[in-house]
Design a protein around this motif. Structure first.
Motif, PDB file in Angstrom:
ATOM      1  N   PRO A 373     -11.307   9.774  -3.214  1.00  0.00           N
ATOM      2  CA  PRO A 373     -10.288  10.093  -2.205  1.00  0.00           C
ATOM      3  C   PRO A 373      -9.481  11.300  -2.632  1.00  0.00           C
ATOM      4  O   PRO A 373      -9.472  11.686  -3.806  1.00  0.00           O
ATOM      5  CB  PRO A 373      -9.432   8.818  -2.167  1.00  0.00           C
ATOM      6  CG  PRO A 373      -9.614   8.200  -3.513  1.00  0.00           C
ATOM      7  CD  PRO A 373     -11.013   8.530  -3.939  1.00  0.00           C
ATOM      8  N   LEU A 374      -8.753  11.878  -1.683  1.00  0.00           N
ATOM      9  CA  LEU A 374      -7.996  13.093  -1.973  1.00  0.00           C
ATOM     10  C   LEU A 374      -6.905  12.860  -3.017  1.00  0.00           C
ATOM     11  O   LEU A 374      -6.579  13.769  -3.784  1.00  0.00           O
ATOM     12  CB  LEU A 374      -7.375  13.629  -0.677  1.00  0.00           C
ATOM     13  CG  LEU A 374      -8.355  14.255   0.317  1.00  0.00           C
ATOM     14  CD1 LEU A 374      -7.661  14.564   1.626  1.00  0.00           C
ATOM     15  CD2 LEU A 374      -8.977  15.517  -0.265  1.00  0.00           C
ATOM     16  N   LEU A 411      -2.921  24.360  -2.325  1.00  0.00           N
ATOM     17  CA  LEU A 411      -3.455  23.006  -2.225  1.00  0.00           C
ATOM     18  C   LEU A 411      -2.442  22.080  -1.572  1.00  0.00           C
ATOM     19  O   LEU A 411      -2.782  21.271  -0.694  1.00  0.00           O
ATOM     20  CB  LEU A 411      -3.805  22.505  -3.632  1.00  0.00           C
ATOM     21  CG  LEU A 411      -4.602  21.204  -3.744  1.00  0.00           C
ATOM     22  CD1 LEU A 411      -6.029  21.418  -3.257  1.00  0.00           C
ATOM     23  CD2 LEU A 411      -4.608  20.710  -5.183  1.00  0.00           C
ATOM     24  N   LEU A 412      -1.173  22.217  -1.965  1.00  0.00           N
ATOM     25  CA  LEU A 412      -0.138  21.320  -1.465  1.00  0.00           C
ATOM     26  C   LEU A 412       0.395  21.732  -0.099  1.00  0.00           C
ATOM     27  O   LEU A 412       1.277  21.065   0.447  1.00  0.00           O
ATOM     28  CB  LEU A 412       1.015  21.245  -2.475  1.00  0.00           C
ATOM     29  CG  LEU A 412       0.684  20.500  -3.772  1.00  0.00           C
ATOM     30  CD1 LEU A 412       1.830  20.601  -4.763  1.00  0.00           C
ATOM     31  CD2 LEU A 412       0.375  19.048  -3.477  1.00  0.00           C
ATOM     32  N   SER A 413      -0.120  22.803   0.453  1.00  0.00           N
ATOM     33  CA  SER A 413       0.244  23.157   1.826  1.00  0.00           C
ATOM     34  C   SER A 413      -0.619  22.411   2.827  1.00  0.00           C
ATOM     35  O   SER A 413      -0.376  22.486   4.031  1.00  0.00           O
ATOM     36  CB  SER A 413       0.094  24.676   2.035  1.00  0.00           C
ATOM     37  OG  SER A 413      -1.276  25.047   1.998  1.00  0.00           O
ATOM     38  N   ASN A 414      -1.611  21.686   2.309  1.00  0.00           N
ATOM     39  CA  ASN A 414      -2.522  20.951   3.190  1.00  0.00           C
ATOM     40  C   ASN A 414      -1.960  19.558   3.449  1.00  0.00           C
ATOM     41  O   ASN A 414      -1.834  18.739   2.532  1.00  0.00           O
ATOM     42  CB  ASN A 414      -3.912  20.863   2.549  1.00  0.00           C
ATOM     43  CG  ASN A 414      -4.947  20.326   3.501  1.00  0.00           C
ATOM     44  OD1 ASN A 414      -4.909  19.160   3.867  1.00  0.00           O
ATOM     45  ND2 ASN A 414      -5.870  21.178   3.903  1.00  0.00           N
ATOM     46  N   VAL A 415      -1.631  19.275   4.686  1.00  0.00           N
ATOM     47  CA  VAL A 415      -0.988  18.016   5.031  1.00  0.00           C
ATOM     48  C   VAL A 415      -1.934  16.827   4.856  1.00  0.00           C
ATOM     49  O   VAL A 415      -1.483  15.694   4.649  1.00  0.00           O
ATOM     50  CB  VAL A 415      -0.440  18.084   6.472  1.00  0.00           C
ATOM     51  CG1 VAL A 415      -1.567  18.086   7.489  1.00  0.00           C
ATOM     52  CG2 VAL A 415       0.527  16.947   6.748  1.00  0.00           C
ATOM     53  N   THR A 416      -3.248  17.070   4.914  1.00  0.00           N
ATOM     54  CA  THR A 416      -4.203  15.984   4.682  1.00  0.00           C
ATOM     55  C   THR A 416      -4.088  15.476   3.255  1.00  0.00           C
ATOM     56  O   THR A 416      -4.082  14.261   3.005  1.00  0.00           O
ATOM     57  CB  THR A 416      -5.639  16.482   4.939  1.00  0.00           C
ATOM     58  OG1 THR A 416      -5.676  17.235   6.145  1.00  0.00           O
ATOM     59  CG2 THR A 416      -6.608  15.332   5.025  1.00  0.00           C
ATOM     60  N   LEU A 417      -4.006  16.394   2.311  1.00  0.00           N
ATOM     61  CA  LEU A 417      -3.830  16.011   0.903  1.00  0.00           C
ATOM     62  C   LEU A 417      -2.483  15.350   0.679  1.00  0.00           C
ATOM     63  O   LEU A 417      -2.381  14.320   0.007  1.00  0.00           O
ATOM     64  CB  LEU A 417      -3.977  17.246   0.013  1.00  0.00           C
ATOM     65  CG  LEU A 417      -3.713  17.013  -1.480  1.00  0.00           C
ATOM     66  CD1 LEU A 417      -4.842  16.197  -2.088  1.00  0.00           C
ATOM     67  CD2 LEU A 417      -3.560  18.327  -2.220  1.00  0.00           C
ATOM     68  N   LEU A 418      -1.428  15.929   1.252  1.00  0.00           N
ATOM     69  CA  LEU A 418      -0.092  15.364   1.076  1.00  0.00           C
ATOM     70  C   LEU A 418      -0.031  13.927   1.581  1.00  0.00           C
ATOM     71  O   LEU A 418       0.597  13.065   0.957  1.00  0.00           O
ATOM     72  CB  LEU A 418       0.938  16.220   1.824  1.00  0.00           C
ATOM     73  CG  LEU A 418       1.174  17.639   1.295  1.00  0.00           C
ATOM     74  CD1 LEU A 418       2.187  18.359   2.170  1.00  0.00           C
ATOM     75  CD2 LEU A 418       1.647  17.613  -0.155  1.00  0.00           C
ATOM     76  N   SER A 419      -0.694  13.660   2.694  1.00  0.00           N
ATOM     77  CA  SER A 419      -0.671  12.313   3.266  1.00  0.00           C
ATOM     78  C   SER A 419      -1.350  11.319   2.340  1.00  0.00           C
ATOM     79  O   SER A 419      -0.876  10.191   2.157  1.00  0.00           O
ATOM     80  CB  SER A 419      -1.365  12.319   4.634  1.00  0.00           C
ATOM     81  OG  SER A 419      -0.692  13.177   5.533  1.00  0.00           O
ATOM     82  N   ALA A 420      -2.467  11.729   1.745  1.00  0.00           N
ATOM     83  CA  ALA A 420      -3.174  10.839   0.827  1.00  0.00           C
ATOM     84  C   ALA A 420      -2.357  10.586  -0.433  1.00  0.00           C
ATOM     85  O   ALA A 420      -2.301   9.455  -0.941  1.00  0.00           O
ATOM     86  CB  ALA A 420      -4.532  11.438   0.462  1.00  0.00           C
TER      87      ALA A 420
END
Length: 599
Positions: A373-374, A411-420
């Motif tokens: 997972p992310l 990398l941390l600008s990606n909301v998909t990663l932040l959500s995970a």
């Protein structure tokens, strides 16, 4: 009666001229000289070099010798299982269609066809069975993804002047009391021309339609950073997001709709290593190492290494850092041999290079082999960064550390990663308040989308909690983990948790749904877990207490961190497409691959 063994040996000797003076036997056929005249050596020569002559000399079986006894073999099989085995031969085993027409194969299977009262299956009609399997697989996948939010990953490759677009489906499934990431191949679409962004977009949408998957069912698209890939997702989302332009390299795409994009994690790490190899001094050192490895590959040193059972170092492919790392590491393993041969090598630099790249090599291998997972991607990233921060000394590790820092913001600008990461009690303390707000907004939007897919109607804005839910949602003061992990990341997390721990205040939740409340207060409801805890086990344990949150986690944690499974699928092309098997039409290639990859 046939000829005896003695008669046969005499006939073999007749094919040689023996010289007593030299004690050699001269073959009359090829003029080769053999030592002595022992019949075994002479016969071995005839068997190896002149087998056709031996066939005429083989002793005949005695005429009164009884025939060999045939054994009746019986086993249970039905027509469906037999058909499935034939399909596996040309899909999973990668055998050519003509294999089904070979004489020996027909001798084996014809009695089975007859016993099962089946029509014969050959190269001309076997694709009917393959097509049947394709229909069954698509029907199964349709049922699995119905009214569900899922993710896909895409990549392209080229084989024998054909461009192939691989499309994988990925989702998290609760099965046999465990959570596991499931990957299914939706298509391996071939084209005689290279794929453009528009063609990728059209092909992906057409493929999704084959499975009745609507665009609003796609949570995340994971790909590399190729311009055609980014262009494809841009076209699909052209009304919902904006692209941040960058001169040197295309950045991540920040989506404001439900369809998100994620750059392959392996690609992100590769960019960090690429920064190393841009350094002129490092390039010069690698070139010196390459020359040493070329020297060790000459006949003299190759033979010496082979006799010692030592590996001959490979020559790297300059544009692939992993091959360069392998070359340098293998040379380091030959240090004793190289020093004995008085070959001058900068061993201090080689040791520094291998030591610096070894953690990234291990992380890359882990990401390529395992479906993670992310949040686990972020864990690996942070462990690498802290590792290099502690050990940097101004050399290669300093360059890597600086590169990780520079790319971390992207990398941390990606909301998909932040959500995970936010839904991971092991790691969410690392997020800033702004990042948490972005994650919460996306999670609420995703939760609403899950609800809409299931109910086919808008999500209600109010919901009354039951007594059980209210008790579960009682607010808990967050405390640092009591687990005494030794890793730098664990200690770092404990430090942050101690500095930021605060007592939560209870909000008025009358106008919020349960899942919205759980999202807003997730870090207060769940203490930080030790790093060695499994995130999937955590959600398995709360699935009955927080079913809506559990369902949301299935989507968010099921988003792909890499498109490695698509890359591995391309290796199957070697079984389906080859120089001797390159006349298959595109539909046949696609169906063979679909069955092979989903079996």
């Amino acid at each position: 009666m046939g000829r005896t063994k003695s008669e046969l040996n005499n006939q073999i000797r007749s094919l040689f001229e023996y010289s007593m003076e030299e004690n050699v036997s001269l073959c009359k056929i090829c003029k080769t000289k053999l030592a002595g005249q022992h019949s075994t050596n002479l016969r071995r020569h005839i068997e190896t070099k002149h087998k056709s002559f031996l066939n005429h000399l083989t002793p005949t079986v005695e005429k009164n010798e009884p025939p060999k006894k045939k054994i009746r073999i019986s086993y249970e099989i039905d027509a469906e299982s037999f058909e499935s085995s034939l399909v596996k031969i040309i899909t999973k085993d990668g055998q050519p269609l003509s294999q089904l027409d070979s004489e020996g194969f027909r001798e084996i299977v014809n009695p089975i066809f007859k016993a099962l009262n089946m029509n014969s299956i050959n190269s001309h009609n076997v694709m009917e069975l393959v097509n049947k399997r394709v229909v069954e697989m698509k029907k199964f996948i349709k049922k699995v993804v119905e009214k569900k939010l899922v993710s896909i990953k895409i990549d392209t490759a080229t084989r024998f002047d054909r461009s192939i677009l691989g499309i994988n489906l990925q989702y998290l499934e609760f099965k046999n009391s465990t959570l596991e990431i499931v990957v299914k191949t939706l298509g391996m679409k071939t084209s005689p021309y290279p794929y453009t962004g528009e063609q990728i977009q059209d092909t992906v949408l057409d493929t999704l339609a084959e499975y009745d998957i609507r665009l609003e069912q796609i949570y995340c698209v994971t790909s590399d950073n190729g311009r055609n890939m980014l262009k494809a997702v841009e076209i699909v989302n052209q009304d919902f997001y904006e692209i941040f332009d960058c001169i040197d390299e295309l950045p991540e795409i920040l989506f404001t709709s439900s369809l998100h994009s994620m750059r392959c994690a392996v690609y992100s790490l590769q960019l960090c290593v690429t920064d190393i190899h841009k350094d002129k001094g490092i390039q010069n050192n690698i070139e010196d190492i390459r020359k040493v490895c070329e020297l060790l590959r000459n006949e003299k040193y190759r033979n010496m290494l082979t006799e010692c059972n030592r590996a001959v170092p490979p020559i790297d492919i300059a544009i692939r850092w992993n091959s360069t790392y392998v070359m340098v590491k293998q040379l380091l393993e030959l240090r004793d041999f190289v020093e004995e041969e008085k070959i001058i090598v900068n061993w201090d630099w080689i040791q520094e290079y291998v030591s610096a790249l070894e953690p990234i090599w291990a992380a890359t291998m882990k990401l390529q082999v395992e479906q993670l997972p992310l949040c686990d991607l972020f864990k690996i990233w942070m462990e690498l960064k802290l590792n290099f921060r502690e050990s940097r000394n101004g050399g290669i590790k300093q360059i890597i550390y600086n590169s990780l820092l520079n790319r971390e913001s992207l990398l941390l600008s990606n909301v998909t990663l932040l959500s995970a990461v936010y839904l991971d009690p092991r790691l969410n303390v690392l997020l800033t308040e702004s990042q948490k707000s972005s994650a919460k907004a996306n999670l609420k939007s995703t939760a609403r989308q899950i609800f809409n897919l299931k109910q086919s109607k808008p999500m209600p804005t109010t919901q009354v909690f039951t007594e059980e839910v209210s008790q579960h949602c009682s607010f808990i003061k967050r405390e640092p983990s009591s687990d005494h992990e030794s890793s730098l990341l664990s200690a770092y997390l404990d430090q942050i948790a101690q500095e930021t721990a605060a007592t939560a205040t209870e909000d008025d939740v009358s106008d919020l749904t349960k899942v919205f409340v759980e999202i807003d207060n997730f870090e207060n409801l769940h203490r930080r877990l030790p790093l060695n805890e499994d995130i999937f086990s955590f959600y398995q344990n709360i699935r009955f207490i927080s079913p809506e949150l559990f369902e949301l986690a299935l989507v968010v944690l099921g988003a792909p961190a890499t498109q490695a499974s698509v890359e591995r699928a391309f290796s199957s092309l070697n079984f389906v497409l080859s120089e001797s098997r390159n006349n298959l039409n595109n539909k046949t290639v696609e169906d063979l691959l679909l069955v092979r990859l989903n079996t």
